[in-house]
Enzyme design. Structure first.
Site, PDB file in Angstrom:
ATOM      1  CG  ASP A  51      10.172  20.741 -21.651  1.00  0.00           C
ATOM      2  OD1 ASP A  51       9.869  19.823 -22.437  1.00  0.00           O
ATOM      3  OD2 ASP A  51      11.310  20.888 -21.170  1.00  0.00           O
ATOM      4  CD  GLU A 130     -10.424   1.157   4.325  1.00  0.00           C
ATOM      5  OE1 GLU A 130      -9.350   0.595   4.700  1.00  0.00           O
ATOM      6  OE2 GLU A 130     -11.545   0.648   4.471  1.00  0.00           O
ATOM      7  CD  GLU A 132      -3.890   1.216   5.823  1.00  0.00           C
ATOM      8  OE1 GLU A 132      -2.782   0.703   5.568  1.00  0.00           O
ATOM      9  OE2 GLU A 132      -4.870   0.539   6.181  1.00  0.00           O
ATOM     10  CD  GLU A 212      -4.617   0.930  10.011  1.00  0.00           C
ATOM     11  OE1 GLU A 212      -4.034   0.065  10.689  1.00  0.00           O
ATOM     12  OE2 GLU A 212      -5.661   0.695   9.392  1.00  0.00           O
ATOM     13  CD  GLU A 220      -7.638   3.201   7.342  1.00  0.00           C
ATOM     14  OE1 GLU A 220      -6.787   2.330   7.640  1.00  0.00           O
ATOM     15  OE2 GLU A 220      -8.824   2.927   7.050  1.00  0.00           O
ATOM     16  CG  HIS A 269      -7.354  -1.704   2.564  1.00  0.00           C
ATOM     17  ND1 HIS A 269      -7.437  -1.893   3.928  1.00  0.00           N
ATOM     18  CD2 HIS A 269      -6.191  -2.293   2.195  1.00  0.00           C
ATOM     19  CE1 HIS A 269      -6.382  -2.556   4.358  1.00  0.00           C
ATOM     20  NE2 HIS A 269      -5.608  -2.809   3.311  1.00  0.00           N
ATOM     21  NE  ARG A 339     -10.657  -6.894   8.812  1.00  0.00           N
ATOM     22  CZ  ARG A 339     -11.121  -5.694   8.522  1.00  0.00           C
ATOM     23  NH1 ARG A 339     -10.397  -4.885   7.760  1.00  0.00           N
ATOM     24  NH2 ARG A 339     -12.282  -5.271   8.980  1.00  0.00           N
ATOM     25  CD  GLU A 358     -11.629  -3.687   2.600  1.00  0.00           C
ATOM     26  OE1 GLU A 358     -10.698  -3.065   3.136  1.00  0.00           O
ATOM     27  OE2 GLU A 358     -12.342  -4.515   3.216  1.00  0.00           O
ATOM     28  NE  ARG A 360      -7.992  -6.831   3.450  1.00  0.00           N
ATOM     29  CZ  ARG A 360      -7.849  -5.983   4.469  1.00  0.00           C
ATOM     30  NH1 ARG A 360      -8.747  -5.010   4.648  1.00  0.00           N
ATOM     31  NH2 ARG A 360      -6.822  -6.092   5.290  1.00  0.00           N
TER      32      ARG A 360
END
Length: 470
Positions: A51, A130, A132, A212, A220, A269, A339, A358, A360
């Protein structure tokens, strides 16, 4: 494995139950089970009916039927079931046309990979996310007409330093100071090691795990790079393992982006690289060792940054994380080290094979199939249209003068704003029929109706602090 090999493993392992799993629209795994002897080779072709109207964001009740089609390459024996149980991830098909169902997130990911290969840009998009998350010892929450509250607790929460614990040993990481402490301050290392061990037994290879930054049990676990569809499957299995190992140990794991006020939130990330003929495409002699193609890929991510947030940061809670401070990536910019930028180029050695981007911005609540597909479509748009990313943001944002800061665009401040951006900017997602207009419209409608509006019309507990005596 082939269907024949799956059936052979069922006999060899004396499996009694087959568990069939699939992804609902917002991003939560669903499942149902059948007796092992009900699975045949024909099931892998014909599928099994269910369903679809009861699955969030899918069929209306007058056209409810859908098919789950198990994928033999995803088969594994579930490590948590009391009876021997083999689980498989399924694709969703329309029972009349037997075509892939357009709102099946896994189908969207498959189409994204096919479209990438059809363009000739790359053979593979490898992604390394990654994960977290928080591990709490206790959680209570409720929402009624006359009350609204949440309460989470952790034995290692900084707020419990003064609690009578008989004895209180004092090893509790402070807010923002949870990164990399050794035991006994890192009280969850054995739990994470158990999670990583079970992941490895299930074919998932973590590259690292650690405590973390936040207090109160933030962890993490990083995954090694795999192609887009396989890594999305692995993210879902990893989340399943993390939650179940925590529960087996009397704890609860959450991927909610920002469960604690005034501390770091949980991201997803994601490291991305493109490959063709087993050669890396991002490495070159430009900024941070990037090729022109790599810089154009970054340009695509930045151009579509606001719209991507609708999939990368898909909850109202996501925007509690996307605030300045707490290492949150709020600047629509790129950098080799900063960052605060939503795109970072990690300093990862001289080998061209290690060059990667990366991204982020995403948080832990993202649906990996939709997120990774949208990321790839933005990257392909950047490469195909040679979109330049502008100048990198290599300064500490807190050292910038106000006039400089004003020139750096920021991520949207709410889910509502991200959905508006997706309304304006989604043509790049429709190429190759990867995302369909129906998927975009349904995503916006669902998020706007059941999340944005649901939060907007309810009193917030903090409003009593602000306004009760006005």
């Amino acid at each position: 494995m082939t269907p024949k090999e799956v059936l052979a493993q069922i006999r060899q392992r004396e499996v009694t139950t087959v568990d069939l799993r699939f992804m609902d629209f917002p991003g939560v795994w669903q499942h149902f089970s059948i007796p092992a002897d009900a699975l045949t080779e024909e099931t892998f072709e014909e599928g099994l009916g269910f369903d679809g109207s009861s699955v969030v964001g899918w069929r209306a009740i007058n056209e409810a039927d859908l098919l789950v089609v198990p994928q033999p390459e995803t088969a594994l024996v579930d490590p948590f079931m009391a009876q021997p149980t083999l689980t498989m991830i399924c694709n969703i098909h329309d029972p009349i046309t037997h075509q892939d169902y357009t709102r099946d997130p896994r189908n969207i990911a498959r189409k994204a990979v096919s479209y990438m290969r059809s363009t000739g840009v790359a053979d593979y998009c490898l992604l390394a996310p990654e994960l977290e998350f928080f591990v709490f010892d206790h959680v209570r929450f409720d929402q009624r007409s006359n009350e609204a509250f949440y309460h989470v607790d952790s034995a290692e929460g900084a707020w419990n330093r003064g609690r009578s614990e008989g004895p209180n040993l004092g090893y509790k990481p402070g807010s923002g100071l949870g990164y990399f402490p050794c035991p006994p301050t890192d009280s969850l290392v054995n739990l994470r090691s158990d999670m990583a061990r079970i992941m490895a037994e299930c074919g998932i290879t973590p590259s690292a795990h650690f405590h973390e930054v936040a207090t109160g049990g933030q962890c993490e676990i990083d995954l090694n790079a795999h192609d887009l569809l396989e890594i999305a499957d692995q993210v879902m299995m990893a989340r399943y393992i993390i939650r179940n190992v925590a529960a087996r140990n009397g704890k609860t794991a959450t991927f909610m982006p920002k469960p604690l006020f005034d501390d770091n939130g949980s991201g997803l990330h994601t490291h991305l690289s493109l490959w063709k003929n087993d050669e890396p495409l991002l490495a070159g002699h430009g900024y941070a060792g990037m090729s022109d193609l790599g810089l154009h890929a970054i340009g695509g991510l930045l151009k579509h940054a606001d719209a991507l947030c609708a999939f990368a940061n898909p909850t109202t809670n996501s925007y509690k994380r996307l605030i300045e401070g707490f290492e949150a990536p709020t600047k629509v910019a790129y950098s080799r080290r900063n960052r605060a930028a939503i795109v970072r180029i990690p300093v990862s050695g001289a080998s061209p094979r290690s060059r990667r981007i990366e991204y982020r911005c995403p948080d832990a609540a993202a649906n990996p199939y939709l997120l990774f597909s949208a990321m790839l479509m933005a990257v392909l748009d950047g490469v195909q249209n040679k979109i330049r990313p502008g100048d990198p943001l290599d300064k500490d944002i807190y050292d910038l003068q106000p006039e400089e800061m004003a020139k750096v665009p920021t991520t949207p401040r709410s889910l509502d704003a991200s959905l508006d951006a997706l309304r304006r900017d989604h043509e790049f997602l429709l190429r190759g029929d990867v995302f369909t207009p129906d998927v975009i419209d349904t995503w916006i409608w669902y998020k706007q109706t059941y999340e944005v509006e649901a939060i907007r019309i309810r009193p917030h507990p903090y409003e009593f602090n602000l306004y009760y005596d006005v």
